[in-house]
Design a protein around this motif. Structure first.
Motif, mmCIF file in Angstrom:
data_model
loop_
_atom_site.group_PDB
_atom_site.id
_atom_site.type_symbol
_atom_site.label_atom_id
_atom_site.label_comp_id
_atom_site.label_asym_id
_atom_site.label_seq_id
_atom_site.Cartn_x
_atom_site.Cartn_y
_atom_site.Cartn_z
ATOM 1 N N ARG A 17 49.852 -7.698 -101.885
ATOM 2 C CA ARG A 17 51.048 -7.264 -102.942
ATOM 3 C C ARG A 17 52.231 -7.890 -102.679
ATOM 4 N NH1 ARG A 17 52.350 -6.916 -107.910
ATOM 5 N NH2 ARG A 17 53.279 -4.996 -108.484
ATOM 6 N N ILE A 18 52.559 -7.909 -101.273
ATOM 7 C CA ILE A 18 53.701 -8.585 -100.830
ATOM 8 C C ILE A 18 53.602 -9.873 -100.791
ATOM 9 C CG2 ILE A 18 55.102 -8.930 -98.560
ATOM 10 C CD1 ILE A 18 54.425 -6.383 -97.532
ATOM 11 N N ILE A 19 52.600 -10.594 -100.713
ATOM 12 C CA ILE A 19 52.626 -11.852 -101.170
ATOM 13 C C ILE A 19 52.523 -12.479 -102.612
ATOM 14 C CG2 ILE A 19 50.718 -13.941 -100.850
ATOM 15 C CD1 ILE A 19 49.810 -12.346 -98.465
ATOM 16 N N GLU A 20 51.913 -11.345 -103.314
ATOM 17 C CA GLU A 20 52.109 -11.632 -104.928
ATOM 18 C C GLU A 20 53.456 -11.690 -105.327
ATOM 19 O OE1 GLU A 20 47.783 -9.582 -106.394
ATOM 20 O OE2 GLU A 20 49.498 -8.586 -106.271
ATOM 21 N N LEU A 21 53.927 -10.670 -104.795
ATOM 22 C CA LEU A 21 55.558 -10.424 -105.032
ATOM 23 C C LEU A 21 56.491 -11.257 -104.685
ATOM 24 C CD1 LEU A 21 55.768 -6.579 -105.329
ATOM 25 C CD2 LEU A 21 55.690 -7.834 -107.185
ATOM 26 N N THR A 22 55.980 -11.940 -103.720
ATOM 27 C CA THR A 22 57.142 -13.062 -103.244
ATOM 28 C C THR A 22 56.785 -14.200 -103.935
ATOM 29 O OG1 THR A 22 57.073 -12.447 -100.704
ATOM 30 C CG2 THR A 22 57.229 -14.711 -101.061
ATOM 31 N N PHE A 23 55.534 -14.519 -104.168
ATOM 32 C CA PHE A 23 55.189 -15.540 -105.136
ATOM 33 C C PHE A 23 55.789 -15.694 -106.427
ATOM 34 C CE2 PHE A 23 51.976 -17.851 -108.149
ATOM 35 C CZ PHE A 23 52.555 -19.167 -107.778
ATOM 36 N N GLY A 24 55.603 -14.291 -106.946
ATOM 37 C CA GLY A 24 56.461 -13.948 -108.395
ATOM 38 C C GLY A 24 57.756 -14.154 -108.577
ATOM 39 N N SER A 25 58.521 -14.272 -107.320
ATOM 40 C CA SER A 25 59.912 -14.225 -107.319
ATOM 41 C C SER A 25 60.315 -15.738 -107.390
ATOM 42 C CB SER A 25 60.484 -13.685 -105.943
ATOM 43 O OG SER A 25 60.029 -14.615 -104.842
ATOM 44 N N GLY A 26 59.417 -16.713 -107.538
ATOM 45 C CA GLY A 26 60.069 -18.088 -107.581
ATOM 46 C C GLY A 26 60.710 -18.768 -106.649
ATOM 47 N N LYS A 27 61.698 -19.417 -107.212
ATOM 48 C CA LYS A 27 62.632 -19.982 -106.106
ATOM 49 C C LYS A 27 63.442 -18.971 -105.565
ATOM 50 C CE LYS A 27 62.361 -24.582 -108.153
ATOM 51 N NZ LYS A 27 63.079 -25.578 -108.965
ATOM 52 N N LEU A 257 57.236 -19.233 -102.074
ATOM 53 C CA LEU A 257 55.762 -19.778 -101.739
ATOM 54 C C LEU A 257 55.449 -20.748 -103.136
ATOM 55 C CD1 LEU A 257 53.948 -16.451 -100.857
ATOM 56 C CD2 LEU A 257 54.240 -18.438 -99.483
ATOM 57 N N SER A 258 55.010 -21.922 -102.667
ATOM 58 C CA SER A 258 54.466 -22.689 -103.486
ATOM 59 C C SER A 258 53.368 -22.260 -104.027
ATOM 60 C CB SER A 258 54.133 -24.117 -102.903
ATOM 61 O OG SER A 258 53.295 -24.144 -101.963
ATOM 62 N N ALA A 259 52.415 -22.798 -104.854
ATOM 63 C CA ALA A 259 51.143 -22.289 -105.692
ATOM 64 C C ALA A 259 50.221 -22.656 -104.519
ATOM 65 C CB ALA A 259 50.716 -23.055 -106.770
ATOM 66 N N LYS A 260 50.262 -23.790 -103.836
ATOM 67 C CA LYS A 260 48.959 -24.075 -102.717
ATOM 68 C C LYS A 260 49.307 -23.042 -101.589
ATOM 69 C CE LYS A 260 47.641 -27.748 -99.532
ATOM 70 N NZ LYS A 260 47.762 -29.023 -99.419
ATOM 71 N N GLU A 261 50.517 -22.856 -101.223
ATOM 72 C CA GLU A 261 50.874 -21.688 -100.057
ATOM 73 C C GLU A 261 50.355 -20.456 -100.449
ATOM 74 O OE1 GLU A 261 54.686 -23.509 -97.886
ATOM 75 O OE2 GLU A 261 54.893 -22.534 -99.692
ATOM 76 N N PHE A 262 50.526 -20.180 -101.722
ATOM 77 C CA PHE A 262 50.183 -18.656 -102.195
ATOM 78 C C PHE A 262 48.631 -18.528 -102.227
ATOM 79 C CE2 PHE A 262 48.752 -16.245 -105.988
ATOM 80 C CZ PHE A 262 48.931 -14.997 -105.604
ATOM 81 N N GLU A 263 47.973 -19.641 -102.685
ATOM 82 C CA GLU A 263 46.511 -19.410 -102.610
ATOM 83 C C GLU A 263 46.014 -19.457 -101.388
ATOM 84 O OE1 GLU A 263 45.097 -23.001 -104.835
ATOM 85 O OE2 GLU A 263 45.864 -22.112 -106.668
ATOM 86 N N GLN A 264 46.533 -20.082 -100.310
ATOM 87 C CA GLN A 264 46.068 -20.192 -98.774
ATOM 88 C C GLN A 264 46.652 -18.458 -98.462
ATOM 89 O OE1 GLN A 264 47.385 -23.022 -96.160
ATOM 90 N NE2 GLN A 264 46.992 -21.863 -94.446
ATOM 91 N N ALA A 265 47.668 -18.221 -98.534
ATOM 92 C CA ALA A 265 47.848 -16.951 -97.732
ATOM 93 C C ALA A 265 46.763 -15.777 -98.475
ATOM 94 C CB ALA A 265 49.337 -16.436 -98.274
ATOM 95 N N ILE A 266 46.596 -15.799 -99.723
ATOM 96 C CA ILE A 266 46.007 -14.884 -100.484
ATOM 97 C C ILE A 266 44.506 -15.010 -99.816
ATOM 98 C CG2 ILE A 266 44.389 -14.033 -102.522
ATOM 99 C CD1 ILE A 266 47.521 -12.971 -102.477
ATOM 100 N N SER A 267 43.844 -15.957 -99.746
ATOM 101 C CA SER A 267 42.669 -16.531 -99.214
ATOM 102 C C SER A 267 42.369 -15.865 -97.878
ATOM 103 C CB SER A 267 42.220 -18.109 -99.307
ATOM 104 O OG SER A 267 42.940 -18.431 -98.366
#
Length: 270
Positions: A17-27, A257-267
């Motif tokens: 959830r922390i990772i998702e919300l960080t990604f969702g906060s955009g720039k 987080l970039s999209a690539k970083e987000f995917e890696q963090a979740i994985s």
């Protein structure tokens, strides 16, 4: 009773959830590193220790959790969602225009938020005042205050510790998220606190140093407080815990987080 498998699942949920919300906060980004370091502490507190739930949020007899390390508000919002005090719809608005949920929490007892964070060290002094007031009124509760190791650079932290000892606030537990990093680098290089436990003990605290990612050690530290003194738990943690490219990296005190970083963090969440 600590159900370790259940709590491990909850720590995974909280990190995701922390990772998702960080990604969702955009720039705009978020204080993700320090949020990830205190995940296990929050899960044990909210599932095993704190006498607080959605039915007693403004009851004077409730336990209090005060996040003095205010820049980790994202983790607080997320755990309040997981235990059902906040809704997913509310927390999804993190860092969105008009939302009450942003980088630092503001006090709202109806939402389970005890303190308006932002100015470091003020949460501990506030917590000392709350503990003193509750003790004066003979309220049988406990006050938990979480500070960061970088935050312990602040002089007001030490004035607060001295006051807690002077007034023998045995209803107060200070938790130090000792992750070794702060916004401008490694804490050891900025202000070495390797002997923080000895310092706090010299101020009259009962001190326990633990692995802040070990659920059983965290629970034992809370369960075995000294009933005659103020208590301190120094939880040795890893900034950015659970995400390989964030761990022990001061860069991730705050970041996006970039999209690539987000995917890696979740994985990487197991």
């Amino acid at each position: 009773m600590l159900k370790e498998d259940f709590l491990k699942k909850k720590t995974r949920d909280l990190r995701i959830r922390i990772i998702e919300l960080t990604f969702g906060s955009g720039k705009t980004g978020a204080h993700v590193g320090g949020g990830l370091s205190l995940v296990e502490i929050l899960i044990v507190l909210y599932f095993n220790i704190l006498r607080i739930d959605s039915t007693n949020l403004e009851d004077k007899n409730r336990d209090r959790f005060i996040l003095s390390k205010g820049h980790s508000a994202l983790a607080l919002f997320s755990v309040l969602e997981i235990i059902g005090i906040l809704t997913k719809e509310e927390v999804d608005k993190f860092e969105k225009n008009g939302s009450p949920f942003y980088a630092h929490a503001h006090r709202d007892l109806s939402k389970g938020i005890e303190f308006s964070g932002g100015s470091l060290s003020l949460g501990l002094s506030y917590g000392v005042g709350v503990a003193l007031s509750c003790k004066h009124d003979n309220i049988d509760n406990h006050i938990y205050v979480l500070v960061g190791d970088g935050e312990c650079d602040e002089g007001l932290v030490w004035e607060s510790l001295m006051s807690a000892s002077h007034f023998n606030l045995n209803n107060l537990t200070v938790i130090v998220d000792f992750n070794g990093c702060q916004s401008d680098g490694f804490t050891k290089e900025i202000m070495d606190k390797s002997d923080l436990g000895k310092k706090m003990k010299s101020f009259g605290f009962h001190v326990k140093e633990i692995d802040g990612h070990d659920l059983i050690s965290i629970k034992d530290a809370f369960d075995n407080r000294n009933p005659l003194k103020p208590n301190a738990i120094i939880a040795h943690t890893i900034k950015g815990k659970g995400v390989s490219f964030m761990e022990n990296n001061p860069k991730w005190h705050h970041g996006s987080l970039s999209a690539k970083e987000f995917e890696q963090a979740i994985s990487e969440q197991k």
